[in-house]
Scaffold this motif. Structure first.
Motif, short mmCIF file in Angstrom:
data_model
loop_
_atom_site.label_atom_id
_atom_site.label_comp_id
_atom_site.label_asym_id
_atom_site.label_seq_id
_atom_site.Cartn_x
_atom_site.Cartn_y
_atom_site.Cartn_z
N ARG A 224 0.83 -1.21 0.00
CA ARG A 224 0.00 0.00 0.00
C ARG A 224 0.87 1.25 0.00
NH1 ARG A 224 -4.40 0.29 4.50
NH2 ARG A 224 -4.76 2.22 3.36
N TYR A 225 2.15 1.11 0.32
CA TYR A 225 3.08 2.24 0.28
C TYR A 225 3.89 2.12 -1.01
CZ TYR A 225 6.32 5.78 2.03
OH TYR A 225 7.07 6.91 2.19
N TYR A 226 5.13 1.70 -0.94
CA TYR A 226 5.94 1.53 -2.15
C TYR A 226 6.29 0.08 -2.43
CZ TYR A 226 6.72 6.58 -2.45
OH TYR A 226 6.55 7.93 -2.59
N GLY A 227 6.01 -0.80 -1.49
CA GLY A 227 6.40 -2.20 -1.63
C GLY A 227 7.27 -2.63 -0.46
N ILE A 228 7.72 -3.87 -0.49
CA ILE A 228 8.57 -4.39 0.58
C ILE A 228 9.97 -3.80 0.43
CG2 ILE A 228 9.59 -6.46 1.61
CD1 ILE A 228 7.18 -8.03 0.58
N PRO A 229 10.49 -3.13 1.48
CA PRO A 229 11.84 -2.54 1.39
C PRO A 229 12.91 -3.61 1.19
CG PRO A 229 10.62 -1.64 3.25
CD PRO A 229 9.84 -2.81 2.76
N ILE A 230 13.89 -3.31 0.36
CA ILE A 230 14.98 -4.26 0.10
C ILE A 230 15.74 -4.64 1.38
CG2 ILE A 230 17.19 -4.56 -1.10
CD1 ILE A 230 14.69 -4.86 -2.87
N PRO A 231 16.00 -3.69 2.32
CA PRO A 231 16.67 -4.10 3.56
C PRO A 231 15.92 -5.20 4.32
CG PRO A 231 16.74 -1.73 3.35
CD PRO A 231 15.85 -2.22 2.25
N VAL A 232 14.59 -5.20 4.23
CA VAL A 232 13.80 -6.25 4.89
C VAL A 232 14.09 -7.60 4.23
CG1 VAL A 232 11.46 -7.07 5.37
CG2 VAL A 232 12.00 -4.64 5.60
N LEU A 233 14.24 -7.60 2.91
CA LEU A 233 14.57 -8.85 2.20
C LEU A 233 15.96 -9.35 2.61
CD1 LEU A 233 13.29 -8.10 -1.42
CD2 LEU A 233 12.09 -9.18 0.48
N ILE A 234 16.88 -8.42 2.83
CA ILE A 234 18.22 -8.81 3.27
C ILE A 234 18.14 -9.47 4.65
CG2 ILE A 234 20.50 -7.94 3.94
CD1 ILE A 234 20.13 -5.72 1.83
N VAL A 235 17.35 -8.87 5.55
CA VAL A 235 17.16 -9.46 6.88
C VAL A 235 16.53 -10.84 6.77
CG1 VAL A 235 15.90 -9.25 9.07
CG2 VAL A 235 16.99 -7.25 8.06
#
Length: 380
Positions: A224-235
């Motif tokens: 609903r904002y911009y999408g899943i942040p890439i740093p979250v994927l790294i975590v």
């Protein structure tokens, strides 16, 4: 006898889900106090990005503390490795991939040096890493000339500031949901084959469904904002890798054995020195990753970057259920602990709570978590 077993099982479940309950209470409380602002997609996206650096450090710190060690230098290593990446980018015009690799390698080398002093020279980890906290901060001041280094190259900045496209966010959430059900099915099959007690299928698959709903809900809110942040994927990626290492490999079992009973581990033939060294190398490398993520998110390297991050990481790990005495702890618990710590920061900041109260609240929660761990052990 049967009633007693059910009572023990209930107590275990309450203990296992204390963190999740606390997280729900925090979310509901701050949502009420901020008139719903805490649970908006924009704020949740920022919150998850903020927690990424502490989560990466907490993953490594979990193994360090499980091995009955400590690392107080990770905040300074974050600052130094992020500074190295920025210097290579801005002053020497290096590409993103070489700069990132050198930063992570620098963190691993620092971990190797500190781990060698702890494991092979028997210098207490508290002293080695306390000294390291000052030494690496001094090195950062020296190599950066005390300057803020910015701006960085666009592709480097994307590491900390970009988002996964909406469709791929839902695909990732769906894969996670399928993985949860497959893991539940395989775990039940394995326990049945070994003739171990099984929960009812309704309970096990009900839990899997609940986790799946959470993952899909997070994906929806992020999209609903911009999408899943890439740093979250790294975590997420690092969490899965180190969860596998800690629970499915001999190395992970040895770390728990070393922290739980070093004498028994020694007489079992476990190379305690080598494993202790490896834990510090992993911690250093993860601090390098955290340094890259932080620097790219801020689009700058500063001499104050990473200050007090070691305390936040240790607090997240302890709140997540890892014992400071060593031998027990989990990667998942530490990541949730990081989310709890960052949620408190974020919520109190939204309420314009004065900084000194934020420190008091977080410190009190940390002391309470340690007291709870000691009280539980004494009772058992």
């Amino acid at each position: 006898m049967e009633k007693q077993k059910q009572k023990l099982s209930f107590r275990f479940d309450v203990r296992a889900y204390t963190l999740l309950i606390a997280l729900i209470v925090i979310a509901v409380l701050f949502s009420i106090l901020t008139d719903g602002g805490f649970l908006t997609s924009r704020n949740l996206s920022n919150l998850f990005r903020q927690m990424s650096v502490i989560s990466i450090l907490a993953i490594g710190m979990t193994l360090v503390i499980v091995a009955a060690q400590i690392d107080l230098s990770v905040g300074s290593i974050v600052g130094l490795t992020g500074g190295i990446a920025a210097i290579l980018q801005v002053w020497h015009d290096w590409g993103t991939i070489p700069a990132v690799l050198v930063a992570i390698l620098a963190g691993a080398v620092i971990g190797l040096l500190q781990g060698w002093l702890v494991a092979y020279r028997a210098v207490p980890a508290f002293i080695v890493t306390l000294g390291g906290m000052m030494v690496w901060r001094g090195v950062l001041l020296g190599v950066s000339n005390g300057e803020t280094i910015a701006p960085l190259q666009e592709d480097f900045v994307q590491i900390g500031q970009s988002y996964l496209p909406y469709v791929w966010g839902y695909v990732l959430a769906a894969v996670m949901c399928i993985g949860i059900f497959v893991a539940t099915f395989r775990r039940r099959q394995k326990r049945a084959k070994l003739q171990l007690p099984l929960n009812s299928s309704l309970i096990d698959y009900g839990k899997a469904l609940a986790y799946s709903i959470v993952f899909m809900g997070i994906a929806y809110m992020m999209n609903r904002y911009y999408g899943i942040p890439i740093p979250v994927l790294i975590v997420l990626l690092l969490g899965l890798i180190f969860l596998f290492i800690s629970t499915k490999t001999g190395f992970g079992r040895y770390i728990y054995a070393i922290g739980g009973n070093p004498e028994a581990a020694k007489y079992s033939g476990i190379n305690i020195k080598a494993h202790t060294l490896s834990v510090f190398v992993m911690m250093g490398a993860l601090a390098g990753v955290a340094g890259v993520v932080l620097t790219s998110r801020l689009n700058a390297a500063t001499v104050g970057a990473g200050q007090s991050f070691e305390l936040d990481a240790i607090a997240a790990v302890v709140i997540g259920g890892t014992s400071l005495a060593g031998g027990t702890g989990s990667i998942v618990g530490s990541i949730i602990g990081a989310l709890v710590m960052v949620s408190l920061d974020n919520g109190m900041s939204m309420m314009n709570v004065q900084p000194f109260w934020q420190y008091i609240v977080k410190g009190s929660i940390l002391v309470f978590a340690v007291w709870l761990d000691i009280a539980t052990k004494n009772k058992s």
